[in-house]
Scaffold this motif. Sequence first.
Motif, short mmCIF file in Angstrom:
data_model
loop_
_atom_site.label_atom_id
_atom_site.label_comp_id
_atom_site.label_asym_id
_atom_site.label_seq_id
_atom_site.Cartn_x
_atom_site.Cartn_y
_atom_site.Cartn_z
N GLU A 45 0.71 -1.21 0.07
CA GLU A 45 -0.05 -0.16 0.17
C GLU A 45 0.68 1.12 -0.43
OE1 GLU A 45 -3.79 1.17 0.54
OE2 GLU A 45 -2.95 -0.67 -1.69
N HIS A 50 -1.61 -1.39 -4.72
CA HIS A 50 -2.57 -1.91 -4.83
C HIS A 50 -3.04 -3.18 -4.81
CE1 HIS A 50 -2.18 2.36 -3.06
NE2 HIS A 50 -2.81 2.66 -4.75
N GLU A 76 -9.13 -0.88 2.13
CA GLU A 76 -8.59 0.67 1.82
C GLU A 76 -7.59 0.66 0.26
OE1 GLU A 76 -5.10 2.09 5.23
OE2 GLU A 76 -6.82 0.88 6.16
N GLU A 80 -8.45 3.02 -2.94
CA GLU A 80 -7.25 3.36 -3.66
C GLU A 80 -7.13 2.93 -4.71
OE1 GLU A 80 -5.32 5.62 -3.00
OE2 GLU A 80 -6.21 5.36 -1.28
N ALA A 87 -15.58 -1.46 -0.78
CA ALA A 87 -14.69 -1.36 0.00
C ALA A 87 -15.55 -1.10 1.34
CB ALA A 87 -14.19 0.42 0.23
N GLN A 107 -10.86 3.63 10.26
CA GLN A 107 -9.41 3.82 9.44
C GLN A 107 -10.07 3.27 8.17
OE1 GLN A 107 -6.72 0.69 10.61
NE2 GLN A 107 -5.51 0.51 8.21
N LEU A 108 -11.01 2.49 8.08
CA LEU A 108 -11.78 2.26 7.06
C LEU A 108 -12.65 3.08 6.13
CD1 LEU A 108 -11.61 0.30 3.99
CD2 LEU A 108 -13.40 -1.26 5.58
N ALA A 111 -11.14 5.96 5.28
CA ALA A 111 -10.29 6.17 3.44
C ALA A 111 -11.86 6.32 2.53
CB ALA A 111 -9.72 4.30 3.36
#
Length: 130
Positions: A45, A50, A76, A80, A87, A107-108, A111
């Motif tokens: 990452e 990715h 994540e 991207e 996601a 966190q996710l 993102a």
Amino acid sequence: MQLTRDAQTLYSAGKLDDAESTFETALAVDPRNRAAFVGIARVAERQKLHGKAIRMTNRALQLEPNDLDAIAVQGEAMVELGAIARAKANLTKLQALCKQGCPQVAQLSAAINRGPTVASAKPAATPKTN
């Protein structure tokens, strides 16, 4: 497990190539080391690889389908690449597994809210000439 901890230290220090090499050594010692797969995915990452990150998290998820870190890192990477719907599916799975708000959910979610950086990159304004 010591190799995995050493690799995490290298990753934190920004020595990505050394960290990846150490994670791979950890996998050679123990091919079922989920943390090493997730670690390689994190390195990928940071290197903007990715697809590799998704492949590595898939390997971790084959060993343990409910690995929170693997699900988050995979989500994540999907963000991207512009796969927001996939996601969000990972986020839903995390929320179902983590009733008390794990850091992986935040966190996710962050993102997804931020959106893709690779897929939204714009081409150069002037056409290239040979």
